[in-house]
Motif scaffolding. Structure first.
Motif, PDB file in Angstrom:
ATOM      1  N   ASN A 176      46.121 -10.042 -29.852  1.00  0.00           N
ATOM      2  CA  ASN A 176      46.442  -8.690 -29.405  1.00  0.00           C
ATOM      3  C   ASN A 176      46.624  -8.692 -27.886  1.00  0.00           C
ATOM      4  OD1 ASN A 176      44.476  -6.444 -27.980  1.00  0.00           O
ATOM      5  ND2 ASN A 176      46.058  -5.531 -29.251  1.00  0.00           N
ATOM      6  N   TYR A 177      47.596  -7.911 -27.426  1.00  0.00           N
ATOM      7  CA  TYR A 177      47.733  -7.692 -25.981  1.00  0.00           C
ATOM      8  C   TYR A 177      47.766  -6.188 -25.752  1.00  0.00           C
ATOM      9  CZ  TYR A 177      49.257  -7.923 -21.151  1.00  0.00           C
ATOM     10  OH  TYR A 177      49.331  -7.783 -19.784  1.00  0.00           O
ATOM     11  N   THR A 178      46.797  -5.671 -25.030  1.00  0.00           N
ATOM     12  CA  THR A 178      46.683  -4.225 -24.833  1.00  0.00           C
ATOM     13  C   THR A 178      47.131  -3.831 -23.428  1.00  0.00           C
ATOM     14  OG1 THR A 178      44.869  -4.025 -26.410  1.00  0.00           O
ATOM     15  CG2 THR A 178      45.103  -2.262 -24.795  1.00  0.00           C
ATOM     16  N   VAL A 179      48.032  -2.859 -23.398  1.00  0.00           N
ATOM     17  CA  VAL A 179      48.531  -2.290 -22.141  1.00  0.00           C
ATOM     18  C   VAL A 179      47.913  -0.904 -21.969  1.00  0.00           C
ATOM     19  CG1 VAL A 179      50.571  -1.513 -20.882  1.00  0.00           C
ATOM     20  CG2 VAL A 179      50.699  -3.560 -22.343  1.00  0.00           C
TER      21      VAL A 179
ATOM     22  N   ASP B 192      42.485  -2.689 -16.680  1.00  0.00           N
ATOM     23  CA  ASP B 192      43.392  -3.835 -16.634  1.00  0.00           C
ATOM     24  C   ASP B 192      43.887  -4.202 -18.028  1.00  0.00           C
ATOM     25  OD1 ASP B 192      42.916  -3.936 -13.936  1.00  0.00           O
ATOM     26  OD2 ASP B 192      41.478  -5.592 -14.055  1.00  0.00           O
ATOM     27  N   ASP B 193      45.196  -4.537 -18.114  1.00  0.00           N
ATOM     28  CA  ASP B 193      45.754  -5.052 -19.368  1.00  0.00           C
ATOM     29  C   ASP B 193      45.059  -6.358 -19.733  1.00  0.00           C
ATOM     30  OD1 ASP B 193      47.441  -2.945 -18.937  1.00  0.00           O
ATOM     31  OD2 ASP B 193      49.174  -4.183 -18.388  1.00  0.00           O
ATOM     32  N   SER B 194      44.945  -6.629 -21.045  1.00  0.00           N
ATOM     33  CA  SER B 194      44.212  -7.841 -21.434  1.00  0.00           C
ATOM     34  C   SER B 194      44.590  -8.321 -22.824  1.00  0.00           C
ATOM     35  CB  SER B 194      42.706  -7.588 -21.376  1.00  0.00           C
ATOM     36  OG  SER B 194      42.338  -6.596 -22.316  1.00  0.00           O
ATOM     37  N   PHE B 195      44.328  -9.634 -23.065  1.00  0.00           N
ATOM     38  CA  PHE B 195      44.503 -10.240 -24.385  1.00  0.00           C
ATOM     39  C   PHE B 195      43.208 -10.125 -25.189  1.00  0.00           C
ATOM     40  CE2 PHE B 195      48.010 -12.481 -22.291  1.00  0.00           C
ATOM     41  CZ  PHE B 195      48.974 -12.462 -23.288  1.00  0.00           C
ATOM     42  N   GLY B 196      43.362 -10.151 -26.514  1.00  0.00           N
ATOM     43  CA  GLY B 196      42.193 -10.139 -27.382  1.00  0.00           C
ATOM     44  C   GLY B 196      42.527 -10.779 -28.718  1.00  0.00           C
ATOM     45  N   TRP B 197      41.530 -10.857 -29.597  1.00  0.00           N
ATOM     46  CA  TRP B 197      41.694 -11.431 -30.929  1.00  0.00           C
ATOM     47  C   TRP B 197      41.653 -10.332 -31.987  1.00  0.00           C
ATOM     48  CZ3 TRP B 197      43.224 -16.271 -30.657  1.00  0.00           C
ATOM     49  CH2 TRP B 197      42.826 -17.054 -29.569  1.00  0.00           C
ATOM     50  N   ALA B 198      42.201 -10.642 -33.146  1.00  0.00           N
ATOM     51  CA  ALA B 198      42.246  -9.646 -34.228  1.00  0.00           C
ATOM     52  C   ALA B 198      42.004 -10.305 -35.581  1.00  0.00           C
ATOM     53  CB  ALA B 198      43.604  -8.948 -34.241  1.00  0.00           C
TER      54      ALA B 198
ATOM     55  N   SER C 189      38.411  -6.688 -24.328  1.00  0.00           N
ATOM     56  CA  SER C 189      37.635  -6.454 -23.112  1.00  0.00           C
ATOM     57  C   SER C 189      38.573  -6.173 -21.953  1.00  0.00           C
ATOM     58  CB  SER C 189      36.767  -7.672 -22.779  1.00  0.00           C
ATOM     59  OG  SER C 189      35.792  -7.887 -23.772  1.00  0.00           O
ATOM     60  N   THR C 190      38.138  -5.309 -21.024  1.00  0.00           N
ATOM     61  CA  THR C 190      38.950  -4.958 -19.866  1.00  0.00           C
ATOM     62  C   THR C 190      38.050  -4.667 -18.680  1.00  0.00           C
ATOM     63  OG1 THR C 190      40.651  -3.443 -19.023  1.00  0.00           O
ATOM     64  CG2 THR C 190      38.989  -2.519 -20.498  1.00  0.00           C
ATOM     65  N   ASP C 191      38.608  -4.747 -17.492  1.00  0.00           N
ATOM     66  CA  ASP C 191      37.900  -4.329 -16.284  1.00  0.00           C
ATOM     67  C   ASP C 191      38.304  -2.900 -15.961  1.00  0.00           C
ATOM     68  OD1 ASP C 191      36.539  -6.715 -15.831  1.00  0.00           O
ATOM     69  OD2 ASP C 191      38.261  -7.606 -14.804  1.00  0.00           O
ATOM     70  N   ALA C 192      37.313  -2.003 -15.880  1.00  0.00           N
ATOM     71  CA  ALA C 192      37.552  -0.593 -15.569  1.00  0.00           C
ATOM     72  C   ALA C 192      37.049  -0.317 -14.151  1.00  0.00           C
ATOM     73  CB  ALA C 192      36.837   0.303 -16.571  1.00  0.00           C
ATOM     74  N   SER C 193      37.835   0.438 -13.395  1.00  0.00           N
ATOM     75  CA  SER C 193      37.447   0.703 -12.005  1.00  0.00           C
ATOM     76  C   SER C 193      37.876   2.092 -11.566  1.00  0.00           C
ATOM     77  CB  SER C 193      38.065  -0.340 -11.073  1.00  0.00           C
ATOM     78  OG  SER C 193      39.482  -0.261 -11.091  1.00  0.00           O
ATOM     79  N   THR C 194      37.141   2.646 -10.610  1.00  0.00           N
ATOM     80  CA  THR C 194      37.511   3.859  -9.882  1.00  0.00           C
ATOM     81  C   THR C 194      37.236   3.588  -8.404  1.00  0.00           C
ATOM     82  OG1 THR C 194      35.303   4.834 -10.126  1.00  0.00           O
ATOM     83  CG2 THR C 194      36.931   5.378 -11.826  1.00  0.00           C
ATOM     84  N   SER C 195      37.994   4.262  -7.541  1.00  0.00           N
ATOM     85  CA  SER C 195      37.787   4.050  -6.100  1.00  0.00           C
ATOM     86  C   SER C 195      36.720   4.977  -5.538  1.00  0.00           C
ATOM     87  CB  SER C 195      39.113   4.250  -5.345  1.00  0.00           C
ATOM     88  OG  SER C 195      39.612   5.558  -5.543  1.00  0.00           O
TER      89      SER C 195
ATOM     90  N   ASP D 252      33.486  -0.883 -10.554  1.00  0.00           N
ATOM     91  CA  ASP D 252      34.319  -1.980 -11.056  1.00  0.00           C
ATOM     92  C   ASP D 252      33.473  -2.768 -12.042  1.00  0.00           C
ATOM     93  OD1 ASP D 252      36.115  -3.931 -11.580  1.00  0.00           O
ATOM     94  OD2 ASP D 252      36.300  -4.681  -9.533  1.00  0.00           O
ATOM     95  N   GLU D 253      33.630  -2.429 -13.334  1.00  0.00           N
ATOM     96  CA  GLU D 253      32.776  -3.019 -14.367  1.00  0.00           C
ATOM     97  C   GLU D 253      33.619  -3.486 -15.555  1.00  0.00           C
ATOM     98  OE1 GLU D 253      29.723  -3.437 -13.765  1.00  0.00           O
ATOM     99  OE2 GLU D 253      29.192  -1.952 -12.230  1.00  0.00           O
ATOM    100  N   GLU D 254      33.073  -4.434 -16.313  1.00  0.00           N
ATOM    101  CA  GLU D 254      33.718  -4.886 -17.536  1.00  0.00           C
ATOM    102  C   GLU D 254      33.321  -3.970 -18.688  1.00  0.00           C
ATOM    103  OE1 GLU D 254      33.684  -8.703 -20.580  1.00  0.00           O
ATOM    104  OE2 GLU D 254      33.385  -9.055 -18.425  1.00  0.00           O
ATOM    105  N   VAL D 255      34.313  -3.621 -19.508  1.00  0.00           N
ATOM    106  CA  VAL D 255      34.086  -2.746 -20.662  1.00  0.00           C
ATOM    107  C   VAL D 255      34.643  -3.421 -21.915  1.00  0.00           C
ATOM    108  CG1 VAL D 255      34.618  -0.526 -21.728  1.00  0.00           C
ATOM    109  CG2 VAL D 255      34.178  -0.647 -19.265  1.00  0.00           C
ATOM    110  N   ASP D 256      33.825  -3.511 -22.966  1.00  0.00           N
ATOM    111  CA  ASP D 256      34.281  -3.986 -24.281  1.00  0.00           C
ATOM    112  C   ASP D 256      34.633  -2.764 -25.122  1.00  0.00           C
ATOM    113  OD1 ASP D 256      33.735  -6.629 -23.561  1.00  0.00           O
ATOM    114  OD2 ASP D 256      31.663  -6.477 -24.274  1.00  0.00           O
ATOM    115  N   ILE D 257      35.888  -2.683 -25.525  1.00  0.00           N
ATOM    116  CA  ILE D 257      36.328  -1.542 -26.348  1.00  0.00           C
ATOM    117  C   ILE D 257      36.228  -1.883 -27.840  1.00  0.00           C
ATOM    118  CG2 ILE D 257      38.240   0.023 -26.858  1.00  0.00           C
ATOM    119  CD1 ILE D 257      39.180  -0.341 -23.991  1.00  0.00           C
ATOM    120  N   ASP D 258      36.663  -3.081 -28.236  1.00  0.00           N
ATOM    121  CA  ASP D 258      36.478  -3.645 -29.590  1.00  0.00           C
ATOM    122  C   ASP D 258      36.698  -2.630 -30.718  1.00  0.00           C
ATOM    123  OD1 ASP D 258      35.783  -5.860 -28.135  1.00  0.00           O
ATOM    124  OD2 ASP D 258      33.643  -5.737 -28.565  1.00  0.00           O
TER     125      ASP D 258
END
Length: 237
Positions: free
Chosen positions: A147-150, A166-172, A197-203, A208-214
């Motif tokens: 999977n590639y999530t935009v 951030d856009d990222s690759f994953g498995w399915a 999984s993606t890196d989520a950030s606000t200014s 700036d933290e990693e988030v698992d959406i799964d």
């Protein structure tokens, strides 16, 4: 034995077989009826409809994140959503197929205490290789792929600015089944699990933290298989 004798012997054998067949009309009729009933059962999934070729499905899907954050985004809550999905599959053989799913979904993001962080849209095209089990009208399958999530249209809520994922690759992994309704039409049930999984950030505030959406993706819909349609049998007499 010369060629003439062999020919007459063969013709004699054929005559004996033909005579025996004509002498048993009741048995022949019984066999014919059984064959017709068997063919009627096979009508629901003939080789022509399950063979190589293209298939498209339209589903309604529920996207159910199984989220897990870290740091400031620990215990993050990402909303469930229901959207339409388009599926394009190609069958290499009766049992082996490849599927591409296309869908886009909106989600709201909140912290554990209910603070609204913002909302996003994600587009997660997923390509899987599937194995289908031929069980007549019912055809279950399992699959695995990538999977590639935009992420796009990130919109920070009041109190946050410049939300970005951030856009990222994953498995399915997936499992489901097709059920042959009639002609080229099928009913479909499909369940997928994505590891995303993606890196989520606000200014502001600076996060700036990693988030698992799964997410789990659960779908119901209908499919159309291109190729020779199944043809109903004439009524039994």
């Amino acid at each position: 034995m010369n060629i003439v004798s062999k020919t007459f012997a063969a013709l004699g054998g054929l005559a004996v077989v033909a005579g025996a067949a004509m002498a048993m009309p009741a048995q022949a009729a019984d066999i014919s009826t059984k064959d017709a009933y068997a063919a009627e059962e096979e009508y629901y999934a003939p080789a022509s409809i399950w063979g190589p070729g293209w298939m498209i499905r339209a589903r309604g899907i529920g996207v159910i994140p199984d989220e897990d954050g870290t740091g400031a985004l620990d215990d993050l809550d990402i909303s469930d959503t229901v959207v339409p999905e388009l599926d394009i599959s190609y069958f290499f053989t009766t049992n082996l197929a490849m599927e591409l799913i296309l869908a886009t979904a909106p989600h709201d993001i909140e912290t554990a205490d209910g603070t609204n962080v913002g909302d996003i849209w994600l587009l997660p095209p997923t390509l899987t290789l599937q194995y289908h089990v031929d069980m007549g009208a019912f055809k279950p399958y399992v699959g695995a792929g990538v999977n590639y999530t935009v992420f796009y249209n990130e919109d920070a809520a009041s109190g946050f600015s410049n939300l970005e994922l951030d856009d990222s690759f994953g498995w399915a992994l997936q499992a489901g089944f097709d059920y042959h309704l009639r002609d080229n039409w099928f009913f479909n049930v499909d369940v997928k699990k994505l590891w995303l999984s993606t890196d989520a950030s606000t200014s502001s505030p600076a996060i700036d933290e990693e988030v698992d959406i799964d997410p789990w993706i659960v779908g119901l819909g209908f499919g159309y298989k291109f190729g020779a349609p199944a043809e109903p049998l004439p009524p039994l007499k």
